[in-house]
Scaffold this active site. Structure first.
Site, PDB file in Angstrom:
ATOM      1  N   ARG A   2     -52.862   9.529 122.817  1.00  0.00           N
ATOM      2  CA  ARG A   2     -52.556   9.843 124.195  1.00  0.00           C
ATOM      3  C   ARG A   2     -51.484  10.894 124.337  1.00  0.00           C
ATOM      4  O   ARG A   2     -51.516  11.709 125.224  1.00  0.00           O
ATOM      5  CB  ARG A   2     -52.078   8.578 124.917  1.00  0.00           C
ATOM      6  CG  ARG A   2     -53.209   7.642 125.238  1.00  0.00           C
ATOM      7  CD  ARG A   2     -52.649   6.556 126.115  1.00  0.00           C
ATOM      8  NE  ARG A   2     -53.675   5.641 126.470  1.00  0.00           N
ATOM      9  CZ  ARG A   2     -54.553   5.821 127.419  1.00  0.00           C
ATOM     10  NH1 ARG A   2     -54.545   6.902 128.124  1.00  0.00           N
ATOM     11  NH2 ARG A   2     -55.455   4.905 127.686  1.00  0.00           N
ATOM     12  N   GLY A  49     -57.452   8.297 134.476  1.00  0.00           N
ATOM     13  CA  GLY A  49     -56.814   8.487 133.178  1.00  0.00           C
ATOM     14  C   GLY A  49     -56.320   7.159 132.640  1.00  0.00           C
ATOM     15  O   GLY A  49     -56.969   6.122 132.813  1.00  0.00           O
ATOM     16  N   CYS A  50     -55.175   7.179 132.002  1.00  0.00           N
ATOM     17  CA  CYS A  50     -54.619   5.965 131.402  1.00  0.00           C
ATOM     18  C   CYS A  50     -54.533   4.824 132.399  1.00  0.00           C
ATOM     19  O   CYS A  50     -53.872   4.925 133.430  1.00  0.00           O
ATOM     20  CB  CYS A  50     -53.222   6.280 130.859  1.00  0.00           C
ATOM     21  SG  CYS A  50     -52.312   4.826 130.307  1.00  0.00           S
ATOM     22  N   PHE A  51     -55.195   3.705 132.098  1.00  0.00           N
ATOM     23  CA  PHE A  51     -55.173   2.608 133.068  1.00  0.00           C
ATOM     24  C   PHE A  51     -53.814   1.942 133.172  1.00  0.00           C
ATOM     25  O   PHE A  51     -53.513   1.296 134.179  1.00  0.00           O
ATOM     26  CB  PHE A  51     -56.286   1.579 132.822  1.00  0.00           C
ATOM     27  CG  PHE A  51     -56.512   1.107 131.407  1.00  0.00           C
ATOM     28  CD1 PHE A  51     -55.513   1.060 130.455  1.00  0.00           C
ATOM     29  CD2 PHE A  51     -57.799   0.678 131.026  1.00  0.00           C
ATOM     30  CE1 PHE A  51     -55.749   0.604 129.160  1.00  0.00           C
ATOM     31  CE2 PHE A  51     -58.047   0.224 129.738  1.00  0.00           C
ATOM     32  CZ  PHE A  51     -57.019   0.185 128.803  1.00  0.00           C
ATOM     33  N   CYS A  53     -51.170   3.442 133.742  1.00  0.00           N
ATOM     34  CA  CYS A  53     -50.472   4.161 134.809  1.00  0.00           C
ATOM     35  C   CYS A  53     -51.110   3.997 136.182  1.00  0.00           C
ATOM     36  O   CYS A  53     -50.501   4.368 137.196  1.00  0.00           O
ATOM     37  CB  CYS A  53     -50.412   5.648 134.473  1.00  0.00           C
ATOM     38  SG  CYS A  53     -49.484   6.020 132.964  1.00  0.00           S
TER      39      CYS A  53
END
Length: 213
Positions: A2, A49-51, A53
């Site tokens: 990431r 995107g990143c879950f 966040c």
């Protein structure tokens, strides 16, 4: 991976960030985190995107009962994080938002969603690149689809580039492994370090100004 870290930060990242626990296991067996007892509640599904966040901005909203990180939009049942990360299952990281329509509307959730993503990026979000991290709205009925399309249309012309966030019919949603759930609460230092190094907040502010995140 990431985070795109410089060589000098790599040692710090390995020790402090301990990025993505190596735990292995199947995501929950149910294709949704919503139970039959929640009939008066509604569900919204967003990919940004990143879950990790995408949970915080919804968790703080009055009327939101819970958020669940998971995988959706793919063709493999009950995928694990490792399977999804390999990019062969077709899933994206997403959050399922359980909310009370009497307290907060779907249109309000859409507004929060837009201000927490980069709608101009079609190959990922922030430092996370690849199809697993694209932004998308997954609608569950015609009304959600209409509201999602209307919200996207209202943003057209705001930017010099086209908005590439997808609006798709909801598919089976598989909750991610437990160590991903509420990661920002369980590991605040690691989460804050990751979010900062990923450039998420800086990019959101450049896109949305004071309305960001």
């Amino acid at each position: 991976m990431r985070i795109l870290l410089s060589t000098t930060l790599l040692a710090i990242a390995l020790g402090l960030l301990a990025y993505r626990s190596p735990e292995v296991g199947l995501a929950g067996g149910m294709p949704s985190s919503v139970s039959a007892a929640d009939e008066h509640l509604a569900v919204a599904t967003f990919a940004g995107g990143c879950f990790w966040c995408m949970e915080p901005p919804f968790d703080k909203l009055p009327g939101v009962r819970s958020t669940t990180s998971g995988y959706t939009g793919g063709h493999v049942p009950n995928p694990s994080y490792e399977m999804v990360s390999d990019g062969n299952t077709g899933h994206v990281e997403a959050v399922e938002v359980l909310y009370d329509p009497a307290q907060i509307s779907y249109a309000q959730l859409l507004d929060v969603f837009w201000h927490n993503v980069d709608p101009l990026s079609g190959d990922g979000q922030f430092c996370d690149r690849g199809p697993t991290y694209v932004s998308a709205i997954f609608y569950r009925d015609d009304e959600q689809r209409r509201l999602a399309e209307d919200s996207k249309r209202k943003l057209e012309g705001r930017f010099s580039q086209p908005i590439v966030t997808k609006i798709l019919p909801a598919a089976a949603f598989y909750p991610a492994e437990e160590y991903h759930q509420g990661y920002y609460k369980k590991n605040p230092i690691r989460y804050t370090f990751y979010r900062s190094r990923c450039g998420r907040d800086a990019r959101l502010t450049s896109l949305w100004g004071a309305a960001a995140h």
